[in-house]
Design a protein around this motif. Structure first.
Motif, PDB file in Angstrom:
ATOM      1  N   GLY A  11      12.026  33.419  69.745  1.00 39.91           N
ATOM      2  CA  GLY A  11      12.242  34.835  70.019  1.00 39.91           C
ATOM      3  C   GLY A  11      12.103  35.721  68.803  1.00 39.91           C
ATOM      4  O   GLY A  11      12.795  36.739  68.686  1.00 39.91           O
ATOM      5  N   GLY A  12      11.224  35.380  67.878  1.00 34.59           N
ATOM      6  CA  GLY A  12      11.034  36.190  66.674  1.00 34.59           C
ATOM      7  C   GLY A  12      11.986  35.843  65.553  1.00 34.59           C
ATOM      8  O   GLY A  12      11.896  36.405  64.448  1.00 34.59           O
ATOM      9  N   ASN A  13      12.912  34.926  65.784  1.00 29.95           N
ATOM     10  CA  ASN A  13      13.863  34.501  64.756  1.00 29.95           C
ATOM     11  C   ASN A  13      13.276  33.339  63.962  1.00 29.95           C
ATOM     12  O   ASN A  13      13.107  32.247  64.474  1.00 29.95           O
ATOM     13  N   ARG A  14      12.933  33.592  62.721  1.00 28.71           N
ATOM     14  CA  ARG A  14      12.387  32.550  61.857  1.00 28.71           C
ATOM     15  C   ARG A  14      13.500  31.884  61.061  1.00 28.71           C
ATOM     16  O   ARG A  14      14.454  32.541  60.637  1.00 28.71           O
ATOM     17  N   ASN A  15      13.379  30.600  60.872  1.00 35.92           N
ATOM     18  CA  ASN A  15      14.253  29.895  59.941  1.00 35.92           C
ATOM     19  C   ASN A  15      13.459  28.786  59.273  1.00 35.92           C
ATOM     20  O   ASN A  15      12.294  28.546  59.616  1.00 35.92           O
ATOM     21  N   ASN A  16      14.061  28.112  58.326  1.00 38.40           N
ATOM     22  CA  ASN A  16      13.314  27.128  57.548  1.00 38.40           C
ATOM     23  C   ASN A  16      12.989  25.856  58.328  1.00 38.40           C
ATOM     24  O   ASN A  16      12.057  25.133  57.972  1.00 38.40           O
ATOM     25  N   PHE A  17      13.752  25.567  59.382  1.00 43.14           N
ATOM     26  CA  PHE A  17      13.353  24.439  60.222  1.00 43.14           C
ATOM     27  C   PHE A  17      12.023  24.750  60.901  1.00 43.14           C
ATOM     28  O   PHE A  17      11.106  23.915  60.906  1.00 43.14           O
ATOM     29  N   GLY A  18      11.911  25.953  61.478  1.00 40.90           N
ATOM     30  CA  GLY A  18      10.661  26.345  62.131  1.00 40.90           C
ATOM     31  C   GLY A  18       9.499  26.386  61.154  1.00 40.90           C
ATOM     32  O   GLY A  18       8.387  25.962  61.477  1.00 40.90           O
ATOM     33  N   ARG A  19       9.762  26.927  59.945  1.00 38.25           N
ATOM     34  CA  ARG A  19       8.704  26.958  58.921  1.00 38.25           C
ATOM     35  C   ARG A  19       8.242  25.543  58.590  1.00 38.25           C
ATOM     36  O   ARG A  19       7.046  25.261  58.510  1.00 38.25           O
ATOM     37  N   ASN A  20       9.207  24.654  58.360  1.00 37.73           N
ATOM     38  CA  ASN A  20       8.858  23.273  58.044  1.00 37.73           C
ATOM     39  C   ASN A  20       8.034  22.631  59.144  1.00 37.73           C
ATOM     40  O   ASN A  20       6.982  22.029  58.889  1.00 37.73           O
ATOM     41  N   LEU A  21       8.498  22.755  60.392  1.00 40.30           N
ATOM     42  CA  LEU A  21       7.852  22.040  61.488  1.00 40.30           C
ATOM     43  C   LEU A  21       6.440  22.547  61.744  1.00 40.30           C
ATOM     44  O   LEU A  21       5.498  21.761  61.865  1.00 40.30           O
ATOM     45  N   VAL A  22       6.258  23.866  61.808  1.00 43.40           N
ATOM     46  CA  VAL A  22       4.949  24.409  62.193  1.00 43.40           C
ATOM     47  C   VAL A  22       3.954  24.339  61.038  1.00 43.40           C
ATOM     48  O   VAL A  22       2.777  23.988  61.244  1.00 43.40           O
ATOM     49  N   ILE A  23       4.384  24.636  59.826  1.00 39.99           N
ATOM     50  CA  ILE A  23       3.468  24.506  58.688  1.00 39.99           C
ATOM     51  C   ILE A  23       3.086  23.047  58.482  1.00 39.99           C
ATOM     52  O   ILE A  23       1.936  22.721  58.168  1.00 39.99           O
ATOM     53  N   GLN A  24       4.045  22.139  58.680  1.00 39.17           N
ATOM     54  CA  GLN A  24       3.725  20.724  58.573  1.00 39.17           C
ATOM     55  C   GLN A  24       2.783  20.268  59.686  1.00 39.17           C
ATOM     56  O   GLN A  24       1.943  19.395  59.469  1.00 39.17           O
ATOM     57  N   GLU A  25       2.918  20.832  60.868  1.00 39.25           N
ATOM     58  CA  GLU A  25       1.984  20.495  61.948  1.00 39.25           C
ATOM     59  C   GLU A  25       0.563  20.829  61.528  1.00 39.25           C
ATOM     60  O   GLU A  25      -0.362  20.021  61.708  1.00 39.25           O
ATOM     61  N   LEU A  26       0.374  22.009  60.949  1.00 36.57           N
ATOM     62  CA  LEU A  26      -0.944  22.404  60.457  1.00 36.57           C
ATOM     63  C   LEU A  26      -1.417  21.452  59.365  1.00 36.57           C
ATOM     64  O   LEU A  26      -2.571  21.003  59.370  1.00 36.57           O
ATOM     65  N   PHE A  27      -0.538  21.149  58.432  1.00 36.87           N
ATOM     66  CA  PHE A  27      -0.878  20.255  57.326  1.00 36.87           C
ATOM     67  C   PHE A  27      -1.206  18.861  57.831  1.00 36.87           C
ATOM     68  O   PHE A  27      -2.177  18.216  57.406  1.00 36.87           O
ATOM     69  N   GLN A  28      -0.419  18.379  58.792  1.00 35.72           N
ATOM     70  CA  GLN A  28      -0.548  16.999  59.248  1.00 35.72           C
ATOM     71  C   GLN A  28      -1.732  16.770  60.181  1.00 35.72           C
ATOM     72  O   GLN A  28      -2.334  15.689  60.146  1.00 35.72           O
ATOM     73  N   VAL A  29      -2.104  17.757  61.007  1.00 37.97           N
ATOM     74  CA  VAL A  29      -3.274  17.533  61.864  1.00 37.97           C
ATOM     75  C   VAL A  29      -4.531  17.419  61.014  1.00 37.97           C
ATOM     76  O   VAL A  29      -5.477  16.713  61.373  1.00 37.97           O
TER      77      VAL A  29
END
Length: 535
Positions: A220-238
């Motif tokens: 819902g537009g609320n960013r936190n470091n868990f979300g940053r870690n998971l989504v940026i890592q998804e990009l990095f890992q694919v």
């Protein structure tokens, strides 16, 4: 008051744990920036001007001075076939087509597939290669492998085995925030064994990933470091997961086909695996560790589920799928057989494309397989785009333009034959790595830098694989900015991180990875006989 009530109702209607809310078509569409819009408008006129100036009005001494003694191989055969004058004109044409195509691809003034069609047309009309060779690129073995990989990947989508695998891993190993992040690394590495399209992997994982983000309060537009870690890592890992496997990316296969054309032995699936997989795994582990502890360290409250019963919802989602179906077991068996044959190619001698064809035939076989042709999602616009890139490669090979450009550049810089190997290695790997900040297409980067590396190696008398393979190993480093790749644009649209977040992480990992490829050149690649070592 009525408007406030409507907003409250809409918020209440949104279920952050409903995976259907995170389908690709429901993500916000990212608008082009003012600069991107300007470039798309200038792309066509710039491309036309560049083509006209190079082809008709420029005088380039190193092209005008071409002779039978300055070219070899396929280029020499072409020169003997059409004569020196026409061969020089074909080099001008190839340079003009190459420059114009790069402008169109970078500015995205027209669709990428349309640019590719113009490339094929230009190569034929300007006599760079024969019509037969230009059109034959649609039947290139790499093209076939790309198509067959999409057929095999469709089994995972149709049978929902990929979803079951991802849910199972998260529930089994995702006991807390950090173990959940590690479980996604394992999932992406496993999917990379079978799926060559990084965008497909990101699309498969997107609903599960976003649901997990919501469980830990990032929605819902609320960013936190868990979300940053998971989504940026998804990009990095694919991307880096794909780097571990020869079939992880069509660009790898293209690079090997380019290198194989100038070497005497084939570089197969197991060769890539032992050469590249350890480096890929090392970078993946470093990337996740740095992300969690340096770039986006999570507060204690961010490491705890924020939505009551969140994991139970995932468990219910998995339970609703029931037991493994017969179709899923078939998909697993077919994939397992394909992977086994890929890993044992040195024993049976069947190449990766033929193995994929065997798997695809079985997958499509009535009564035995698990998919029908209408179930298969093949992005033909990407196939046409790739076809244009391969036609460009054929033209570069026929004219020997990369080698000519390399010789001219090194002569102008006064770089002589005594240049140490490590200097050449540093230059080509640096250019390939940081080109990922500029180019969107891995295929185009491969088409540009692998032939250049080959040309440099040939000029200085080194095996082409000694410089070209390390360059090919850096293909997947395209994750720092949203426009660097299609998965980057897709995952940026989730609104879980900012451009600054991705760039500061991405540029750091690119730099670390570049230093690691230097170490690899002195150690593993030297031990395997690929490079002579840097020092």
């Amino acid at each position: 008051m009525a408007e406030d009530t409507k907003t409250i109702t809409q918020n209440q209607a949104f279920d952050p744990l409903d995976m259907n809310n995170y389908r690709i078509e429901k993500l916000p569409k990212m608008e082009k920036s003012g600069f991107e819009k300007l470039m798309s408008k200038l792309g066509i006129p710039l491309a036309v001007i560049a083509f006209v100036l190079i082809y008709w009005f420029s005088g380039i001494s190193f092209l005008d001075n071409l002779s039978e003694t300055s070219v070899s191989g396929k280029a020499l055969a072409r020169l003997n076939e059409i004569g020196l004058t026409e061969f020089i004109r074909s080099n001008y044409a190839m340079l003009a087509i190459f420059t114009a195509a790069l402008i169109l691809w970078i500015t995205e003034a027209i669709p990428n597939y349309l640019t590719s069609l113009f490339v094929v047309l230009g190569i034929v009309l300007c006599g760079v290669t024969s019509q037969k060779e230009a059109f034959a690129q649609l039947g290139h073995p790499v093209m076939w492998l790309n198509i067959l990989s999409f057929i095999l990947a469709s089994m995972l989508v149709k049978t929902k085995f990929a979803k079951r695998l991802a849910l199972g891993f998260v529930l089994k190993f995702g006991k807390n925030a950090k173990s959940t992040l590690w479980s996604f690394l394992a999932i992406n590495l496993i999917l990379s064994m079978f799926i060559s399209a990084t965008t497909v992997k990101a699309a498969i994982m997107l609903p599960i990933m976003m649901t997990v983000c919501a469980i830990y309060g990032a929605y819902g537009g609320n960013r936190n470091n868990f979300g940053r870690n998971l989504v940026i890592q998804e990009l990095f890992q694919v991307n880096l997961g794909a780097s571990a496997f020869l079939t992880g990316s069509g660009a790898h296969l293209l690079a090997i086909s380019l290198i194989f054309g100038a070497t005497t032995s084939e570089f197969g699936y197991t060769d890539w695996l032992k050469t590249c997989a350890p480096l890929s795994l090392l970078i993946l582990v470093l990337g996740l560790t740095l992300s969690m502890y340096v770039f986006f360290p999570m507060k204690k409250e961010e490491q705890k589920p924020q939505i009551e019963g969140g994991m139970e919802r995932l468990r219910a989602e998995l339970a609703a799928m029931g037991k493994m179906t017969t179709e899923e077991w078939k998909a697993v068996i077919i994939f397992g057989g394909v992977l086994l044959m890929w890993c044992t190619d040195s024993l049976h001698g069947v190449d990766a494309t033929t193995v994929a064809l065997i798997g695809a035939v079985i997958a499509l076989m009535p009564g035995i397989g698990v998919v029908k042709w209408n179930d298969v999602d093949i992005p033909w616009h990407l196939m046409i785009f790739s076809c244009g890139a391969y036609a460009l490669g054929a033209g570069l090979n026929t004219t020997n333009l990369p080698g000519t450009l390399v010789n001219a550049l090194f002569d102008s810089l006064g770089i002589g034959d005594g240049t140490p190997f490590w200097v050449l290695y540093v230059i080509v790997t640096f250019c390939m790595m940081y080109s990922g900040l500029i180019f969107q297409s891995k295929t185009i980067r491969t088409m540009i830098f692998v032939p250049i590396a080959m040309g440099i190696a040939q000029r200085f008398g080194y095996p082409v694989i000694s410089l070209a393979l390390p360059v090919a190993m850096l293909t997947e480093h395209c994750y720092a900015l949203p426009f660097n790749s299609k998965p980057a644009l897709l995952l940026y649209s989730t609104n879980q991180y900012s451009i600054t977040d991705a760039f500061k992480y991405g540029i750091t990992l690119m730099t670390i990875s570049w230093f690691l490829i230097l170490v690899w050149g002195q150690t593993v690649l030297k031990w395997l006989g690929i490079t002579p070592g840097l020092f």
